[in-house]
Design a protein around this motif. Structure first.
Motif, short mmCIF file in Angstrom:
data_model
loop_
_atom_site.label_atom_id
_atom_site.label_comp_id
_atom_site.label_asym_id
_atom_site.label_seq_id
_atom_site.Cartn_x
_atom_site.Cartn_y
_atom_site.Cartn_z
N ARG A 115 5.46 4.62 1.17
CA ARG A 115 6.19 6.23 1.54
C ARG A 115 7.21 5.93 3.10
N ASP A 162 0.88 -0.93 0.18
CA ASP A 162 -0.26 -0.04 0.21
C ASP A 162 0.92 1.45 -0.01
N SER A 163 -0.01 2.18 -0.07
CA SER A 163 0.79 3.32 -0.56
C SER A 163 1.41 3.79 1.23
N ARG A 164 1.16 3.46 2.05
CA ARG A 164 1.84 4.35 3.10
C ARG A 164 3.06 3.57 3.48
#
Length: 76
Positions: A58, A53-55
């Motif tokens: 990041r 996922d993006s989190r």
């Protein structure tokens, strides 16, 4: 080329540009090792990264940047 070099010397010391180019060249060498030595492993890693996922991506990016800044601090 001379025009660009003249323009750059007002903003950035050329020896710093050379250092940046050396760092970029080393990055490309290091980035190329895994696909050259183990292309199948590289494919599997990319598939796993695409599933994150993006989190998570990041956080991994932030950790990488902080690690790089920390290493630069220790070196200099």
């Amino acid at each position: 080329s001379a025009l660009v070099a003249g323009w750059l010397k007002h903003f950035v010391k050329l020896d710093h540009v050379a250092d940046l180019l050396v760092a970029l060249a080393l990055l490309l060498v290091v980035e190329g090792v895994i696909p050259f030595l183990a292309p199948d492993t590289m494919r599997r890693m990319l598939i796993e990264v695409a599933r994150q996922d993006s989190r998570s991506l990041r956080i991994a990016g932030l950790a990488s940047m902080l690690g790089g800044v920390g290493l630069l601090y220790l070196i200099n």
